[in-house]
Scaffold this active site. Structure first.
Site, PDB file in Angstrom:
ATOM      1  N   MET A 116      21.476  42.893  63.048  1.00 21.66           N
ATOM      2  CA  MET A 116      22.062  43.065  61.892  1.00 21.66           C
ATOM      3  C   MET A 116      21.722  44.111  60.682  1.00 21.66           C
ATOM      4  SD  MET A 116      21.215  39.664  59.254  1.00 21.66           S
ATOM      5  CE  MET A 116      21.367  40.749  57.612  1.00 21.66           C
ATOM      6  N   CYS A 117      22.404  44.500  60.036  1.00 19.71           N
ATOM      7  CA  CYS A 117      22.203  45.196  58.455  1.00 19.71           C
ATOM      8  C   CYS A 117      22.936  45.031  57.817  1.00 19.71           C
ATOM      9  CB  CYS A 117      22.045  46.829  58.730  1.00 19.71           C
ATOM     10  SG  CYS A 117      23.424  47.311  59.398  1.00 19.71           S
ATOM     11  N   ARG A 118      23.278  45.898  56.392  1.00 19.58           N
ATOM     12  CA  ARG A 118      23.931  45.155  55.276  1.00 19.58           C
ATOM     13  C   ARG A 118      25.919  45.757  55.643  1.00 19.58           C
ATOM     14  NH1 ARG A 118      26.869  48.494  52.344  1.00 19.58           N
ATOM     15  NH2 ARG A 118      25.174  50.330  52.347  1.00 19.58           N
ATOM     16  N   GLY A 166      26.405  46.786  59.263  1.00 21.41           N
ATOM     17  CA  GLY A 166      26.437  47.331  61.189  1.00 21.41           C
ATOM     18  C   GLY A 166      26.256  48.794  60.513  1.00 21.41           C
ATOM     19  N   LEU A 198      25.922  42.009  56.745  1.00 16.18           N
ATOM     20  CA  LEU A 198      25.789  40.740  56.064  1.00 16.18           C
ATOM     21  C   LEU A 198      27.257  41.216  54.942  1.00 16.18           C
ATOM     22  CD1 LEU A 198      23.534  38.634  54.408  1.00 16.18           C
ATOM     23  CD2 LEU A 198      22.830  40.886  53.174  1.00 16.18           C
TER      24      LEU A 198
END
Length: 113
Positions: free
Chosen positions: A64-66, A68, A93
């Site tokens: 995951m990141c902020r 995608g 996120l």
């Protein structure tokens, strides 16, 4: 070519709750310190090759990141670190929060896989 299979925030939450998955946050430390998903493993993309992802057999690895986007741009690199299928939290996120799922603030613990 290796790729990441997208999962919704609800699917990711269910797999984590069931103990079937580990969530790997590839954001940088400053981002993680502001807000993160509790229990996620912090492995910043900037030092990812040096990161050891020794995940227990039988557990899905979900990146995951902020939003995608960063995960998507690095999907081949990330998927190559996992034997078998790897996953991505679709929308990152932001999608997690949009579903009303909990986050925590502050410095993360030294959680490792």
């Amino acid at each position: 070519m290796a790729a990441l299979t997208p999962l919704s925030a609800a699917e990711v939450a269910a797999r984590i709750t069931a103990g079937k998955a580990v969530l790997v946050d590839i954001r940088e430390p400053g981002e993680v310190a502001q807000e993160r998903i509790a229990g996620s493993i912090i492995k910043p993309l900037s030092i990812f090759e040096a990161a050891d992802l020794d995940v227990q057999p039988g557990r899905d690895v979900i990146y995951m990141c902020r939003s995608g986007a960063r995960t998507g741009m690095n999907c081949v690199r990330l998927a190559a670190c996992i034997p078998g299928e790897a996953f991505v939290l679709e929308g990152g996120l932001n999608a997690w929060k949009a579903q009303g799922l909990p986050t925590v603030s502050g410095n993360p613990s030294s959680r490792t896989a």
